[in-house]
Design an enzyme around this catalytic site. Structure first.
Site, mmCIF file in Angstrom:
data_model
loop_
_atom_site.group_PDB
_atom_site.id
_atom_site.type_symbol
_atom_site.label_atom_id
_atom_site.label_comp_id
_atom_site.label_asym_id
_atom_site.label_seq_id
_atom_site.Cartn_x
_atom_site.Cartn_y
_atom_site.Cartn_z
ATOM 1 N N GLY A 11 0.797 -1.403 0.092
ATOM 2 C CA GLY A 11 -0.130 -0.023 -0.039
ATOM 3 C C GLY A 11 0.833 1.130 -0.003
ATOM 4 N NE ARG A 72 -1.986 -4.878 -2.140
ATOM 5 C CZ ARG A 72 -1.588 -4.296 -0.733
ATOM 6 N NH1 ARG A 72 -0.521 -4.748 -0.286
ATOM 7 N NH2 ARG A 72 -2.177 -3.017 -0.276
ATOM 8 C CG ASP A 103 5.109 -6.762 8.732
ATOM 9 O OD1 ASP A 103 6.324 -6.358 8.754
ATOM 10 O OD2 ASP A 103 4.500 -7.154 9.316
ATOM 11 C CB THR A 125 2.427 0.496 6.507
ATOM 12 O OG1 THR A 125 1.059 0.378 6.653
ATOM 13 C CG2 THR A 125 3.199 0.146 7.600
ATOM 14 C CG ASP A 127 -2.692 0.100 8.253
ATOM 15 O OD1 ASP A 127 -3.350 0.938 8.351
ATOM 16 O OD2 ASP A 127 -2.879 -1.026 7.429
ATOM 17 C CG ASP A 129 0.464 -2.819 10.068
ATOM 18 O OD1 ASP A 129 1.304 -2.128 9.430
ATOM 19 O OD2 ASP A 129 -0.235 -3.551 9.508
ATOM 20 N NE ARG A 171 -9.032 -4.786 5.013
ATOM 21 C CZ ARG A 171 -8.726 -4.624 3.948
ATOM 22 N NH1 ARG A 171 -7.887 -4.997 3.346
ATOM 23 N NH2 ARG A 171 -9.434 -3.780 3.220
HETATM 24 P P1 ATP Z 1 0.734 -3.071 3.318
HETATM 25 O O1 ATP Z 1 1.207 -3.182 4.821
HETATM 26 O O2 ATP Z 1 0.631 -1.851 2.909
HETATM 27 O O3 ATP Z 1 -0.267 -4.192 3.074
HETATM 28 P P2 ATP Z 1 3.025 -4.978 2.410
HETATM 29 O O4 ATP Z 1 4.135 -4.886 1.987
HETATM 30 O O5 ATP Z 1 2.663 -5.683 3.610
HETATM 31 O O6 ATP Z 1 2.372 -3.613 2.561
HETATM 32 P P3 ATP Z 1 1.789 -7.223 0.611
HETATM 33 O O7 ATP Z 1 0.772 -6.948 -0.405
HETATM 34 O O8 ATP Z 1 1.692 -8.126 2.051
HETATM 35 O O9 ATP Z 1 2.048 -5.720 1.509
HETATM 36 O O10 ATP Z 1 3.208 -7.335 -0.048
HETATM 37 C C1 ATP Z 1 3.785 -6.678 -1.211
HETATM 38 C C2 ATP Z 1 4.511 -7.550 -2.258
HETATM 39 O O11 ATP Z 1 5.477 -8.298 -1.408
HETATM 40 C C3 ATP Z 1 3.528 -8.621 -2.670
HETATM 41 O O12 ATP Z 1 2.857 -8.523 -3.662
HETATM 42 C C4 ATP Z 1 4.516 -9.801 -3.104
HETATM 43 O O13 ATP Z 1 5.102 -9.311 -4.287
HETATM 44 C C5 ATP Z 1 5.765 -9.315 -2.063
HETATM 45 N N1 ATP Z 1 5.818 -10.414 -0.893
HETATM 46 C C6 ATP Z 1 4.662 -10.697 0.023
HETATM 47 N N2 ATP Z 1 4.805 -11.782 0.900
HETATM 48 C C7 ATP Z 1 5.866 -12.319 0.057
HETATM 49 C C8 ATP Z 1 6.914 -13.557 0.512
HETATM 50 N N3 ATP Z 1 6.217 -14.389 1.530
HETATM 51 N N4 ATP Z 1 7.872 -13.790 -0.177
HETATM 52 C C9 ATP Z 1 8.239 -12.853 -1.371
HETATM 53 N N5 ATP Z 1 7.411 -11.756 -1.544
HETATM 54 C C10 ATP Z 1 6.462 -11.443 -0.691
#
Ligand code: ATP
Length: 320
Positions: A11, A72, A103, A125, A127, A129, A171
């Site tokens: 995000g 994503r 994360d 982020t 959030d 979090d 969330r």
């Molecule tokens: P937000 O807090 O905004 O959701 P985020 O980084 O946690 O941010 P995610 O959608 O969980 O958002 O992850 C972003 C991207 O990171 C995913 O679309 C994917 O490409 C990569 N990713 C997530 N989990 C993994 C994993 N276990 N191994 C490798 N790449 C990952």
């Protein structure tokens, strides 16, 4: 390190541009090339990679969103996708990557690091979090945006003597809701970490407050607790008090970053590059106990954090 790639993933959050700017300018200051990787890991796999100069990041420190766009990418969660990503980095001579995200994005950064690409994460982020850090890029702006919006809803809510449910983002984590609970003096704050689903208790408090002469009743819902519009209908039916739900939604993700978000994001961006220059990899930049520090990615991802029980208690007692 000769060439650093920078990407934003997950995000978007206000302040990401300040971090990108700091990465680019710190690298150039140290004689390192920088490439912008567009659209997170999706853009890496699509080879959407552009050269960045100092002027590529002019006029962006005050802008919300991310000039590199974000996405994503399912493919990058697979071993083949990660291998392809590392190969593309090698093809472009990228030997260090700065990943700005949450994360999930850091899981990906850890995988790239294991494949020999030096990788550093920066928490981005709204959030808040991410367990290893007391600060994440975008939270300060988001919480100020939500606070301003809730003030406005409160004015009209009082005029009409209504009950208002205002849904903020979060969330899985209720930090925006808790901070707005304090800052807006909300009568109730429902957090995903704490809400027990006892709607009757909520209804009883609304009726009691109305008897005590309160002209409005503001309930702040973190989005993770459920459906605010149907909750408003049930509360109106049970109390006879006109009740409206307002979902703040994506406005919380946009807008000019606050001073704090610009400053902290800038420092984190510079620190990420300095870690790469010091030969570090698989680290996350964090802000902990008043200092900018860094953690091993897997250790950071294994950490847990929770809303402060004490802060939640104080938030509630101030409106009784
Ligand atoms: P937000 O807090 O905004 O959701 P985020 O980084 O946690 O941010 P995610 O959608 O969980 O958002 O992850 C972003 C991207 O990171 C995913 O679309 C994917 O490409 C990569 N990713 C997530 N989990 C993994 C994993 N276990 N191994 C490798 N790449 C990952």
């Amino acid at each position: 390190i000769k060439t650093i790639g920078v990407l934003t993933s997950g995000g978007d959050a206000p302040g990401m541009n300040a971090a990108i700017r700091a990465v680019v300018r710190t690298a150039i200051h140290n004689g390192i090339n920088v490439k912008g990787i567009m659209r997170g890991y999706a853009g890496l796999l699509q080879e959407e990679i552009v050269d960045m100069e100092s002027t590529s990041v002019s006029e962006i420190i005050h802008r919300g969103g991310t000039i590199l766009y974000t996405a994503r990418c399912q493919e990058f969660t697979t071993a083949e996708g990660q291998k392809k990503g590392a190969e593309i980095c090698n093809k472009y001579g990228i030997d260090g990557v700065v990943v700005i995200g949450g994360d999930g994005s850091f899981q990906g950064a850890g995988k790239l690091s294991a494949l020999g690409i030096n990788t550093i994460g920066i928490p981005g982020t709204i959030d808040l979090d991410i367990a290893c850090t007391d600060y994440t890029i975008g939270f300060d702006t988001a919480v100020n945006t939500a606070m301003d919006a809730i003030d406005k809803v409160r004015d009209t809510s009082t005029s009409h003597e209504r009950c208002s449910i205002i849904e903020v983002m979060g969330r899985n984590a209720g930090y925006i809701a808790l901070w707005c609970g304090f800052a807006n003096g909300a009568e109730d704050v429902l957090l995903p970490e704490r809400y027990d689903g006892n709607e009757q208790a909520l209804i009883d408090r609304i009726i009691e407050n109305r008897k005590r002469g309160k002209k409005h009743h503001i309930i702040i819902n973190a989005e993770g607790i459920g459906h605010s519009v149907s909750m408003a209908k049930r509360i109106e039916a049970a109390t006879g008090i006109e009740t409206r739900a307002t979902i703040l939604g994506y406005m919380q993700r946009g807008g000019a970053p606050t001073c704090k978000d610009r400053v902290y994001a800038s420092i984190m961006g510079a620190k990420a590059v300095e870690l790469l220059l010091a030969g570090k990899s698989n680290r996350l930049v964090a802000y902990k106990n008043g200092e900018f520090v860094d953690f091993d990615i897997q250790e950071a991802l294994a950490m847990k954090k929770d809303i402060s029980e004490d802060q939640f208690r104080i938030c509630k007692l101030l409106v009784r």
